[in-house]
Design a protein around this motif. Structure first.
Motif, mmCIF file in Angstrom:
data_model
loop_
_atom_site.group_PDB
_atom_site.id
_atom_site.type_symbol
_atom_site.label_atom_id
_atom_site.label_comp_id
_atom_site.label_asym_id
_atom_site.label_seq_id
_atom_site.Cartn_x
_atom_site.Cartn_y
_atom_site.Cartn_z
ATOM 1 N N LEU A 18 0.839 -1.195 0.000
ATOM 2 C CA LEU A 18 0.000 0.000 0.000
ATOM 3 C C LEU A 18 0.877 1.247 0.000
ATOM 4 O O LEU A 18 2.053 1.185 0.375
ATOM 5 N N PRO A 19 0.336 2.396 -0.396
ATOM 6 C CA PRO A 19 1.080 3.653 -0.258
ATOM 7 C C PRO A 19 1.480 3.875 1.193
ATOM 8 O O PRO A 19 0.839 3.380 2.125
ATOM 9 N N TRP A 20 2.545 4.674 1.382
ATOM 10 C CA TRP A 20 3.084 4.868 2.732
ATOM 11 C C TRP A 20 2.038 5.419 3.705
ATOM 12 O O TRP A 20 1.991 5.004 4.873
ATOM 13 N N LYS A 21 1.184 6.340 3.264
ATOM 14 C CA LYS A 21 0.192 6.911 4.171
ATOM 15 C C LYS A 21 -0.749 5.838 4.685
ATOM 16 O O LYS A 21 -1.097 5.806 5.873
ATOM 17 N N ASP A 22 -1.168 4.948 3.802
ATOM 18 C CA ASP A 22 -2.064 3.877 4.218
ATOM 19 C C ASP A 22 -1.359 2.899 5.153
ATOM 20 O O ASP A 22 -1.973 2.341 6.061
ATOM 21 N N CYS A 23 -0.051 2.693 4.923
ATOM 22 C CA CYS A 23 0.722 1.841 5.832
ATOM 23 C C CYS A 23 0.772 2.459 7.223
ATOM 24 O O CYS A 23 0.607 1.756 8.231
ATOM 25 N N ALA A 24 0.989 3.783 7.273
ATOM 26 C CA ALA A 24 1.042 4.466 8.571
ATOM 27 C C ALA A 24 -0.268 4.319 9.320
ATOM 28 O O ALA A 24 -0.286 4.151 10.552
ATOM 29 N N ASP A 25 -1.385 4.363 8.597
ATOM 30 C CA ASP A 25 -2.701 4.267 9.231
ATOM 31 C C ASP A 25 -2.929 2.896 9.869
ATOM 32 O O ASP A 25 -3.823 2.761 10.728
#
Length: 329
Positions: free
Chosen positions: A168-175
């Motif tokens: 997943l994109p990094w932002k989605d990984c952070a979430d």
């Protein structure tokens, strides 16, 4: 860049652990110099060729060192198990699949720029062959995909931990990062890019530009920062990759052997004849992953569909050395 005579002599005479330590230190010194996004494609190619001098030594006259690689250089999987046992109250491991030493400058620059404390920037050994499943098994997982959605079994070597593996994109990984104290997050990039661009002819150039974009992205470092909230973090990989498009054409006899043995790959499972060649072009290894034959050094050969421009699984430095970056925020 030619190897100086003093280094050449030391590498021939030193015990294998000392010789490998010297090789690894020189490789890191070349690969970790600062980069800019604009000049990165040319600089990374130049550094790749500089490291090729060490690969040439290891394949042309220091090939015995490869026999000692598995015992002389601590494997990343072993180092992670040791690190996991250290008395940190909370910890996280971010495995970027296929991340090589070429990408170290972005890690170092990004961490310093964003206020992280770097505790270690080193390199360790991949499994042999340098394959994803071999690394997963060395950590006690059945495969990389087992980590998805906290599916890592409680019998692996890094317990207790919440696990994830998702592209997943990094932002989605952070979430996805919650308050669980210990995390293991395995992301399929850049290995997915290695295989997508392997036959494109400009594989290293394309991957270098992609790495600069992704690892300079604020979203990536926001993801790392989320992992680092209250935790000590290691960023590492399961294996590196070879820029095989920059390799030299093997001689006629060697090329015929390599093509018959490896086809378009870099290793062959099972017992195989390593061939009659001196210096050798193939290395037989027998370890916890079974018996395998690995292509040695920087040789390429014609194969059906074209030899890939990016690959891993063989015995060259940027395939078998993996970064180990330890940080806190």
């Amino acid at each position: 860049m030619a190897m100086d005579s003093a280094t050449f002599e030391r590498l021939l005479k030193e015990p294998a652990p000392d010789a490998w330590r010297r090789v690894i230190e020189q490789t890191i010194a070349i690969a970790s110099l600062p980069l800019t996004a604009a000049s990165a494609p040319g600089d990374v190619t130049k550094r790749d060729r500089e490291i090729g001098t060490l690969d040439l030594f290891l394949s042309a006259c220091g090939w015995d060192l490869w026999q000692d690689f598995g015992s002389a250089v601590e494997r990343t999987s072993e180092r992670l198990v040791r690190w996991w046992a250290e008395p940190y109250s909370a910890k996280a491991i971010l495995i970027l699949d296929g991340l090589s030493l070429r990408e170290l400058p972005w890690m170092i620059e990004g961490a310093k720029k964003r206020g992280f404390t770097l505790h270690a920037v080193t390199a360790h050994a991949s499994e042999l062959p340098s394959e994803t499943n071999a690394f997963a098994r060395a950590l006690g997982f059945g495969s990389r995909s087992q980590l998805q959605n906290n599916g890592g079994a409680a019998t692996h070597k890094l317990t207790p931990a919440r696990t994830e593996c998702v592209d997943l994109p990094w932002k989605d990984c952070a979430d996805l990062i919650d308050s669980t104290p210990n995390w293991i997050f395995w992301h399929p990039w850049p290995d997915s890019m290695v295989h997508d661009g392997a036959g494109a002819g400009q594989g290293l150039d394309t991957l270098t530009r992609d790495a600069a974009e992704r690892l300079l992205d604020d979203a990536f470092w926001a993801f790392v920062e989320r992992l680092a909230v209250g935790r000590r973090v290691v960023i590492t990989s399961d294996h590196g990759y070879a820029a095989t498009g920059l390799f030299f054409d093997a001689g006629e006899a060697e090329a015929a052997f390599l093509k018959a043995t490896f086809k378009s790959g870099r290793f062959a499972s099972g017992a195989h004849d390593p061939g009659p060649f001196i210096p050798p072009v193939a290395l037989s290894v027998n370890n916890a992953h079974g018996e395998n034959l690995l292509a040695v050094g920087r040789w390429k050969w014609r194969s059906q569909g074209g030899y890939p421009t990016l690959a891993h699984g063989g015995a060259s430095l940027l395939e078998v050395l993996t970064p180990f970056v330890e940080l806190t925020k």
